[in-house]
Write a protein that holds these residues in place. Structure first.
Motif, mmCIF file in Angstrom:
data_model
loop_
_atom_site.group_PDB
_atom_site.id
_atom_site.type_symbol
_atom_site.label_atom_id
_atom_site.label_comp_id
_atom_site.label_asym_id
_atom_site.label_seq_id
_atom_site.Cartn_x
_atom_site.Cartn_y
_atom_site.Cartn_z
ATOM 1 N N SER A 1 -20.891 -25.447 -17.675
ATOM 2 C CA SER A 1 -21.297 -23.581 -18.180
ATOM 3 C C SER A 1 -20.998 -23.630 -19.390
ATOM 4 C CB SER A 1 -21.405 -22.450 -17.335
ATOM 5 O OG SER A 1 -21.691 -22.876 -15.967
ATOM 6 N N ALA A 2 -19.538 -23.631 -19.496
ATOM 7 C CA ALA A 2 -19.132 -23.409 -21.005
ATOM 8 C C ALA A 2 -19.743 -25.030 -21.683
ATOM 9 C CB ALA A 2 -17.538 -23.901 -21.132
ATOM 10 N N VAL A 3 -19.361 -26.072 -21.682
ATOM 11 C CA VAL A 3 -20.206 -26.877 -22.760
ATOM 12 C C VAL A 3 -21.118 -26.685 -22.964
ATOM 13 C CG1 VAL A 3 -20.579 -29.346 -22.932
ATOM 14 C CG2 VAL A 3 -19.178 -28.674 -21.592
ATOM 15 N N ASP A 4 -22.417 -26.246 -21.544
ATOM 16 C CA ASP A 4 -23.834 -25.197 -22.322
ATOM 17 C C ASP A 4 -23.554 -25.186 -23.153
ATOM 18 O OD1 ASP A 4 -23.825 -27.749 -19.812
ATOM 19 O OD2 ASP A 4 -24.944 -26.066 -18.439
ATOM 20 N N GLU A 5 -23.168 -23.717 -22.436
ATOM 21 C CA GLU A 5 -23.395 -22.329 -23.775
ATOM 22 C C GLU A 5 -22.691 -23.424 -24.532
ATOM 23 O OE1 GLU A 5 -20.504 -18.526 -24.260
ATOM 24 O OE2 GLU A 5 -20.770 -18.964 -22.164
ATOM 25 N N LEU A 6 -21.377 -24.021 -24.793
ATOM 26 C CA LEU A 6 -21.613 -23.924 -26.429
ATOM 27 C C LEU A 6 -22.236 -24.981 -26.984
ATOM 28 C CD1 LEU A 6 -18.850 -24.263 -28.088
ATOM 29 C CD2 LEU A 6 -18.076 -26.218 -27.766
ATOM 30 N N GLU A 7 -23.161 -26.086 -26.534
ATOM 31 C CA GLU A 7 -24.243 -26.651 -27.000
ATOM 32 C C GLU A 7 -25.405 -25.231 -27.295
ATOM 33 O OE1 GLU A 7 -27.135 -29.305 -28.946
ATOM 34 O OE2 GLU A 7 -24.868 -29.434 -28.708
ATOM 35 N N ALA A 8 -25.602 -24.373 -27.114
ATOM 36 C CA ALA A 8 -27.085 -23.885 -26.928
ATOM 37 C C ALA A 8 -26.497 -22.589 -28.268
ATOM 38 C CB ALA A 8 -27.346 -22.905 -25.522
ATOM 39 N N THR A 9 -25.339 -22.389 -28.012
ATOM 40 C CA THR A 9 -24.789 -21.289 -29.384
ATOM 41 C C THR A 9 -24.328 -21.213 -30.212
ATOM 42 O OG1 THR A 9 -23.492 -20.115 -27.650
ATOM 43 C CG2 THR A 9 -25.345 -20.058 -27.009
ATOM 44 N N THR B 1 -18.688 -16.882 -24.892
ATOM 45 C CA THR B 1 -18.790 -15.241 -24.329
ATOM 46 C C THR B 1 -17.590 -15.127 -24.271
ATOM 47 O OG1 THR B 1 -19.623 -15.175 -22.726
ATOM 48 C CG2 THR B 1 -21.299 -15.090 -24.607
ATOM 49 N N GLU B 2 -17.141 -13.778 -24.486
ATOM 50 C CA GLU B 2 -15.364 -13.958 -24.514
ATOM 51 C C GLU B 2 -15.169 -13.959 -22.863
ATOM 52 O OE1 GLU B 2 -12.020 -13.233 -24.876
ATOM 53 O OE2 GLU B 2 -13.265 -12.360 -26.010
ATOM 54 N N GLN B 3 -16.388 -13.685 -22.162
ATOM 55 C CA GLN B 3 -16.344 -14.041 -20.691
ATOM 56 C C GLN B 3 -16.156 -14.938 -20.513
ATOM 57 O OE1 GLN B 3 -20.043 -12.369 -18.366
ATOM 58 N NE2 GLN B 3 -19.397 -13.701 -16.570
ATOM 59 N N THR B 4 -16.999 -16.207 -21.116
ATOM 60 C CA THR B 4 -16.492 -17.576 -20.618
ATOM 61 C C THR B 4 -15.319 -18.084 -21.524
ATOM 62 O OG1 THR B 4 -18.758 -17.794 -21.387
ATOM 63 C CG2 THR B 4 -17.141 -19.911 -21.537
ATOM 64 N N TRP B 5 -14.736 -17.052 -22.625
ATOM 65 C CA TRP B 5 -13.215 -17.226 -23.298
ATOM 66 C C TRP B 5 -12.134 -17.078 -21.916
ATOM 67 C CZ3 TRP B 5 -11.237 -20.308 -26.713
ATOM 68 C CH2 TRP B 5 -9.344 -20.262 -27.371
ATOM 69 N N THR B 6 -12.687 -16.105 -21.231
ATOM 70 C CA THR B 6 -11.598 -15.417 -20.387
ATOM 71 C C THR B 6 -11.814 -16.465 -19.146
ATOM 72 O OG1 THR B 6 -11.682 -13.232 -20.801
ATOM 73 C CG2 THR B 6 -11.372 -13.528 -19.311
ATOM 74 N N ALA B 7 -12.842 -16.590 -18.719
ATOM 75 C CA ALA B 7 -12.565 -17.347 -17.674
ATOM 76 C C ALA B 7 -12.556 -18.546 -17.432
ATOM 77 C CB ALA B 7 -14.470 -17.768 -17.234
ATOM 78 N N LEU B 8 -12.411 -19.607 -18.954
ATOM 79 C CA LEU B 8 -11.595 -20.694 -18.810
ATOM 80 C C LEU B 8 -9.779 -20.396 -18.787
ATOM 81 C CD1 LEU B 8 -14.062 -22.456 -21.940
ATOM 82 C CD2 LEU B 8 -13.876 -23.707 -19.731
ATOM 83 N N GLY B 9 -9.747 -19.459 -19.555
ATOM 84 C CA GLY B 9 -8.603 -19.107 -19.439
ATOM 85 C C GLY B 9 -7.527 -18.893 -18.154
#
Length: 182
Positions: A121-129, A133-141
């Protein structure tokens, strides 16, 4: 054939050294068509190689996660050339099965772990935007350090560049590479 003619042998010593520096030292395949094309611009190619090599040699990102992220950005950009090489060579080394490699293209459910779903999902978000988001950064953390998250950003960006080169030069999939699913 590709839009850019690969550097043809016999190569100068400098070109042979540049070409042979690419890829895993244990590779059994011939120098990549991509590399033989890029070697026509040796100064820039050497700089590209140095960053790409650092993603593997000096890496802290777990190999399986790095490979999933790379395969996913290749899939999103529909880069059959780079996806095929990654799936054939690095997939087995990193423990990413053929079904998992294919699923990153097709979207099939292969039972990804929660950590892997977050990564995809993080790769998808990075490609799309172009960001997270802070939520993704935190989730990856939850599983990755700040340094690993930075490394993930660099790896996805670097492979986006490689995919752009492959697609722009219209490189055909080489015989040893995995064919694009479907």
């Amino acid at each position: 054939m590709s839009r850019v003619a690969p550097l043809a042998p016999p190569w100068s010593k400098q070109d042979a050294d540049g070409i042979n520096r690419w890829g895993h030292p244990d590779r059994t395949y011939e120098p990549l068509l991509l590399v033989r094309c890029l070697q026509r611009h040796p100064a820039l190619t050497a700089k590209l190689r140095a960053l790409g090599e650092a993603l593997y040699v000096d890496a802290t990102l777990p190999p399986r996660l790095r490979t999933i992220a790379i395969l996913r950005i290749c899939a999103l950009l529909e880069c059959a050339y780079e996806w095929g090489g990654q799936a054939a060579f690095w997939g087995p080394i990193a423990g990413v099965s053929e079904a998992e490699c294919d699923a990153l293209v097709t979207g099939a459910d292969v039972g990804w772990s929660a950590e892997e779903r977050t990564l995809i999902s993080a790769v998808d978000e990075l490609e799309a935007t172009g960001s997270w988001t802070e939520q993704t950064w935190t989730a990856l953390g939850g599983n990755l350090t700040d340094e690993q998250r930075m490394e993930l950003l660099i790896a996805v960006g670097w492979y986006r560049t490689i995919c752009t080169l492959c697609n722009g030069m219209d490189l055909p999939v080489e015989g040893w590479m995995r064919p694009w699913p479907g």
